[in-house]
Each structure stands twice: as structure tokens, then as C-alpha cells.
Design an enzyme around this catalytic site. Structure first.
Site, PDB file in Angstrom:
ATOM      1  N   ARG A 162       0.826  -1.220   0.000  1.00  0.00           N
ATOM      2  CA  ARG A 162       0.000   0.000   0.000  1.00  0.00           C
ATOM      3  C   ARG A 162       0.860   1.271   0.000  1.00  0.00           C
ATOM      4  O   ARG A 162       0.535   2.266   0.650  1.00  0.00           O
ATOM      5  CB  ARG A 162      -0.937   0.055   1.204  1.00  0.00           C
ATOM      6  CG  ARG A 162      -1.975  -1.027   1.238  1.00  0.00           C
ATOM      7  CD  ARG A 162      -2.961  -0.891   0.080  1.00  0.00           C
ATOM      8  NE  ARG A 162      -4.122  -1.739   0.268  1.00  0.00           N
ATOM      9  CZ  ARG A 162      -4.170  -3.042  -0.017  1.00  0.00           C
ATOM     10  NH1 ARG A 162      -3.109  -3.633  -0.532  1.00  0.00           N
ATOM     11  NH2 ARG A 162      -5.277  -3.725   0.165  1.00  0.00           N
ATOM     12  N   SER A 237     -10.500  -0.372   2.980  1.00  0.00           N
ATOM     13  CA  SER A 237      -9.773  -0.482   4.256  1.00  0.00           C
ATOM     14  C   SER A 237      -9.345   0.902   4.700  1.00  0.00           C
ATOM     15  O   SER A 237      -8.650   1.601   3.957  1.00  0.00           O
ATOM     16  CB  SER A 237      -8.508  -1.324   4.090  1.00  0.00           C
ATOM     17  OG  SER A 237      -8.812  -2.585   3.591  1.00  0.00           O
ATOM     18  N   GLU A 333      -4.786   4.133   6.101  1.00  0.00           N
ATOM     19  CA  GLU A 333      -4.383   3.843   4.730  1.00  0.00           C
ATOM     20  C   GLU A 333      -4.891   4.947   3.801  1.00  0.00           C
ATOM     21  O   GLU A 333      -4.275   5.268   2.803  1.00  0.00           O
ATOM     22  CB  GLU A 333      -4.982   2.496   4.322  1.00  0.00           C
ATOM     23  CG  GLU A 333      -4.348   1.887   3.108  1.00  0.00           C
ATOM     24  CD  GLU A 333      -5.359   1.238   2.204  1.00  0.00           C
ATOM     25  OE1 GLU A 333      -5.868   1.925   1.302  1.00  0.00           O
ATOM     26  OE2 GLU A 333      -5.646   0.056   2.405  1.00  0.00           O
TER      27      GLU A 333
HETATM   28  N1  EPU Z   1     -10.701 -10.097  10.333  1.00  0.00           N
HETATM   29  C1  EPU Z   1     -11.416 -10.091  11.500  1.00  0.00           C
HETATM   30  N2  EPU Z   1     -12.448  -9.199  11.622  1.00  0.00           N
HETATM   31  C2  EPU Z   1     -12.767  -8.324  10.640  1.00  0.00           C
HETATM   32  C3  EPU Z   1     -12.031  -8.315   9.445  1.00  0.00           C
HETATM   33  C4  EPU Z   1     -10.979  -9.217   9.310  1.00  0.00           C
HETATM   34  O1  EPU Z   1     -11.143 -10.871  12.414  1.00  0.00           O
HETATM   35  O2  EPU Z   1     -13.733  -7.571  10.831  1.00  0.00           O
HETATM   36  C5  EPU Z   1      -9.632 -11.081  10.138  1.00  0.00           C
HETATM   37  C6  EPU Z   1     -10.130 -12.217   9.226  1.00  0.00           C
HETATM   38  O3  EPU Z   1     -10.746 -13.219   9.943  1.00  0.00           O
HETATM   39  C7  EPU Z   1      -8.868 -12.691   8.600  1.00  0.00           C
HETATM   40  C8  EPU Z   1      -8.003 -11.457   8.540  1.00  0.00           C
HETATM   41  O4  EPU Z   1      -8.561 -10.528   9.464  1.00  0.00           O
HETATM   42  O5  EPU Z   1      -8.211 -13.629   9.418  1.00  0.00           O
HETATM   43  C9  EPU Z   1      -7.872 -10.855   7.147  1.00  0.00           C
HETATM   44  O6  EPU Z   1      -9.138 -10.433   6.690  1.00  0.00           O
HETATM   45  P1  EPU Z   1      -9.435 -10.168   5.121  1.00  0.00           P
HETATM   46  O7  EPU Z   1      -9.049 -11.354   4.309  1.00  0.00           O
HETATM   47  O8  EPU Z   1     -10.811  -9.639   5.004  1.00  0.00           O
HETATM   48  O9  EPU Z   1      -8.368  -9.093   4.701  1.00  0.00           O
HETATM   49  P2  EPU Z   1      -7.861  -7.752   5.373  1.00  0.00           P
HETATM   50  O10 EPU Z   1      -6.462  -7.950   5.816  1.00  0.00           O
HETATM   51  O11 EPU Z   1      -8.842  -7.296   6.390  1.00  0.00           O
HETATM   52  C10 EPU Z   1      -6.826  -6.881   3.137  1.00  0.00           C
HETATM   53  C11 EPU Z   1      -6.823  -5.618   2.358  1.00  0.00           C
HETATM   54  C12 EPU Z   1      -8.107  -5.462   1.562  1.00  0.00           C
HETATM   55  C13 EPU Z   1      -8.237  -6.656   0.623  1.00  0.00           C
HETATM   56  C14 EPU Z   1      -8.223  -7.942   1.461  1.00  0.00           C
HETATM   57  C15 EPU Z   1      -8.195  -9.194   0.613  1.00  0.00           C
HETATM   58  C16 EPU Z   1      -5.411  -4.090   3.598  1.00  0.00           C
HETATM   59  C17 EPU Z   1      -5.352  -2.861   4.443  1.00  0.00           C
HETATM   60  N3  EPU Z   1      -6.627  -4.482   3.222  1.00  0.00           N
HETATM   61  O12 EPU Z   1      -7.875  -6.771   4.118  1.00  0.00           O
HETATM   62  O13 EPU Z   1      -8.001  -4.296   0.773  1.00  0.00           O
HETATM   63  O14 EPU Z   1      -9.426  -6.597  -0.132  1.00  0.00           O
HETATM   64  O15 EPU Z   1      -7.009  -7.985   2.276  1.00  0.00           O
HETATM   65  O16 EPU Z   1      -6.970  -9.289  -0.054  1.00  0.00           O
HETATM   66  O17 EPU Z   1      -4.375  -4.645   3.277  1.00  0.00           O
HETATM   67  C18 EPU Z   1      -8.478  -1.983   0.610  1.00  0.00           C
HETATM   68  O18 EPU Z   1      -7.261  -1.796   0.598  1.00  0.00           O
HETATM   69  O19 EPU Z   1      -9.303  -1.029   0.541  1.00  0.00           O
HETATM   70  C19 EPU Z   1      -8.991  -3.336   0.760  1.00  0.00           C
HETATM   71  C20 EPU Z   1     -10.274  -3.601   0.874  1.00  0.00           C
END
Ligand code: EPU
Length: 337
Positions: A162, A237, A333
Site C-alpha cells: 500500500r 480499508s 491507509e
Molecule cells: N478479520 C477479523 N475481523 C474483521 C475483518 C478481518 O477478524 O472484521 C480477520 C479475518 O478473519 C482474517 C483477517 O482478518 O483472518 C484478514 O481479513 P481479510 O481477508 O478480510 O483481509 P484484510 O487484511 O482485512 C486486506 C486488504 C483489503 C483486501 C483484502 C483481501 C489491507 C489494508 N486491506 O484486508 O483491501 O481486499 O485484504 O486481499 O491490506 C483496501 O485496501 O481497501 C482493501 C479492501
């Protein structure tokens, strides 16, 4: 070229924040952009792309320049690859769909990300195991001071999680006008191992997926977790996932056994901020007309009529709480304006 005055930026930012631009112009060619830069030589300007990664907390009292350059063209191709140049004002997801229609592979995991092509390199957009940098060749950008166009190669962009040079040293100095990508024409490399893509494909009963199937799976997953900015204002995010050192992580894991993690390097661990925020009790919390999304705690939302400061204050409350409970600093972010 027509300059408008005192216009609302509500429809130009995905958070749907209703602030005003004192002056506003939408440019559709590099020549128009050059003309504007020349006219505004001695004043600040505010560059606006898809408005999908910003939280507007105040009126913009300078000229807002909406980069609306359009066009997709194939630069060259061979049997295996295609090189495509895309103008900055093209909508990102529409471009991904165009690639899928032509069976060009590489960007399918990045389906349904809001925003425009020209702003995608600034934060090296990424999702489901793929980042923009994986298919990026170069971008053309206009220096706002010298008004010269420079082509940035991939290594010159200093892409990171990012992050890029356009968010750091060169912040505000360049306007990205077009981006060039290298995609596959056959033997597409599929990324199905990240997150729940494989589960979704199983659910779709697809055993031998193509790039279109991957896109469909990603779209389904995103729609199930992330709010559609057309319905509920948001900027994806709001925070980055923090990277902490291994020792700090081990201490946390003793206290919070279910803490998820990803190894970044020998001594660094990435922790999902969404998990931290949920654990801190914020998931689904609604304060009047803004809050934390109920299905993904990393996303702050505007239910309609919230102002940027409300959301900014909520983000600070979340940051302070996470610091207090876990000793981890989480960084926004989105760009706070
Ligand atoms: N999780 C929770 N609670 C929540 C959300 C997530 O416990 O409310 C846990 C999930 O259970 C999982 C982990 O966090 O173990 C990761 O969750 P997720 O796969 O939804 O991904 P993220 O890390 O929350 C990142 C990106 C997203 C992208 C997704 C999928 C960042 C800041 N965000 O989210 O990007 O879509 O991975 O690759 O890196 C964006 O940048 O706007 C965005 C949506």
C-alpha cells in the site's frame, strides 16, 4: 475547458462527504492539464482521481483538478503477453472487466476495487494475493512544477505494501496520466490460494477455473464483506495491516491465542487490523450516521450525511484503543485531507 465554482465534491469521493471545491475543473487531455498547470503556476492545486482513498474533512479552497483522461490501447503483443496503456481517468474495475472480455490475465484478483487507474499505483492497490506492481510496467506522470512528462519504470516507483514513491518523496509533485501493464494472453497464472477464493470456487462448483471464474469469486467475496460505495459511503480499508516484530507478536499470542498473522520476514509479522478492531469491540458499531462496517471492521462507513471530522475522530478513537489494548499503532491507509 470550464472552471466551475463552489461545487459539492460529494459525488467525487466514495466516502460521500459533502465538502465544497472553491474552483473545479475536469480535464480530459494532457494538453488541458498543461494549460491548467500553466494558468495556476503560482497557486496550489488539488488533484482528484477516483476519490476512493481519501477522507475529506474540509472544503478545498484551491482549484480541484479532476483527472478525467480516458482511453485503453494495446501497445504491443506477442503470443504470450500483451502490453496495454490505460489513461488515468479510466475506472479501475471497468478496465479489469475489459481485460477479462479480451481474456488478458493478471488483474482478475483485483476485481471490484473502487477508484481509477491513475491512482492505483499511488498506493499499489492489492487484494487476494495480487498487487498492482505484479503487472505494472511503467507510468507516465506530469511534473506539476516543471510541467514535464516523465516515464517511471517499476523500480523507480518504489512499490511496497500500500505504498509507492508517489505517496512518499514525490507526494503531490506528479500527476499520473497513464499506466502501462503487462498481462498474459495464455497460460494465465491463477492465484487461488489466498483467503477464501478456493472456498468460493468450490461453492461455485468450479474445479478448473479460468480468469473469469476467479474474478467472479473475488466479486462475490468482496460484495459479501465490503459495502458498495454507491450504497454506503466508504473508502475500503481505512487502516493498513500493521507489521510488528516477532517478539512483540509472540507476547501478544500468549495473551490472545486466536490472533491471526502472516509472516513478512524473519523478524516481522503482519497482523490483520480488522481482527484487532473487532477484538476491541468496534465491529458494527454505529455512531449516529457513521460507524464501523458490520461485516469488515477495517472499513469505516458514512451512512449518509456524516462529516469528515466525525469519521476522523472515530478513526483516532480506534487507533488509541488498539494502542492501549495491544500496544500496536495502526496507521490510516486513506489520505486525510
Ligand atoms: N478479520 C477479523 N475481523 C474483521 C475483518 C478481518 O477478524 O472484521 C480477520 C479475518 O478473519 C482474517 C483477517 O482478518 O483472518 C484478514 O481479513 P481479510 O481477508 O478480510 O483481509 P484484510 O487484511 O482485512 C486486506 C486488504 C483489503 C483486501 C483484502 C483481501 C489491507 C489494508 N486491506 O484486508 O483491501 O481486499 O485484504 O486481499 O491490506 C483496501 O485496501 O481497501 C482493501 C479492501
Amino acid at each position: 475547458m470550464k472552471i466551475q465554482h463552489d461545487i459539492s465534491l460529494k459525488s467525487y469521493n466514495t466516502f460521500g462527504i459533502d465538502v465544497k471545491a472553491k474552483h473545479f475543473i475536469s480535464v480530459t487531455s494532457i494538453n488541458e492539464l498543461l494549460e491548467v498547470l500553466k494558468l495556476e503556476e503560482n497557486s496550489d492545486i488539488f488533484i482528484l482521481g477516483g476519490g476512493s482513498n481519501m477522507l475529506l474533512t474540509q472544503d478545498i479552497n484551491t482549484l480541484v483538478v479532476h483527472v478525467n483522461l480516458k482511453g485503453i490501447s494495446i501497445v504491443s503483443d506477442d503470443e504470450d503477453h500483451v502490453i496495454i496503456n490505460v489513461k488515468a481517468g479510466e475506472n479501475w474495475h471497468d478496465f479489469v472487466c475489459w481485460c477479462l472480455e479480451h481474456d488478458f490475465g493478471g488483474l482478475e484478483n483485483l476485481s471490484l476495487i473502487p477508484g481509477n487507474v491513475g491512482t492505483a499505483p499511488i498506493q499499489n492497490i492489492g487484494a487476494y494475493g495480487v498487487e498492482l506492481k505484479d503487472h505494472f510496467v511503467s507510468c507516465e506522470a506530469l511534473n506539476v512544477y516543471s510541467r514535464e512528462i516523465k516515464t517511471f519504470t517499476k523500480s523507480e516507483c518504489h512499490f511496497d505494501y500500500r505504498n509507492s514513491i508517489f505517496k512518499q518523496e514525490l507526494k503531490g509533485s506528479y500527476i499520473i496520466c497513464s499506466v502501462t501493464f503487462k498481462l498474459t494472453k495464455r497460460a494465465h497464472v491463477l492465484h487461488t490460494s489466498y483467503g477464501t477464493i478456493q472456498n468460493e470456487l468450490d461453492h461455485m462448483e468450479i474445479t478448473n477455473p479460468n480468469i473469469q471464474d476467479i474474478s467472479k469469486a473475488v466479486v462475490t467475496i468482496r460484495k459479501s464483506k465490503l459495502p458498495d460505495p454507491k450504497e454506503i459511503g466508504n473508502s475500503g480499508s481505512f487502516f493498513k495491516n500493521p507489521v510488528i516484530d516477532k517478539l512483540a507478536f509472540q507476547k501478544l499470542a500468549e495473551k490472545f491465542e486466536d490472533i491471526p498473522s502472516y509472516i513478512v520476514s524473519e523478524n516481522e509479522i503482519k497482523v490483520p487490523a480488522g481482527w484487532l478492531i473487532e477484538k476491541a469491540g468496534f465491529k458494527g458499531k454505529r455512531f449516529d450516521n457513521y460507524g464501523v462496517h458490520k461485516k469488515q471492521a477495517l472499513v469505516l462507513v458514512n451512512y449518509g450525511g456524516a462529516n469528515g471530522d466525525d469519521i476522523l475522530n472515530l478513526s483516532k478513537l480506534i487507533q488509541n484503543t488498539i494502542l492501549r489494548i495491544f500496544g500496536i499503532e495502526i496507521e490510516a491507509e486513506v489520505n486525510i485531507i
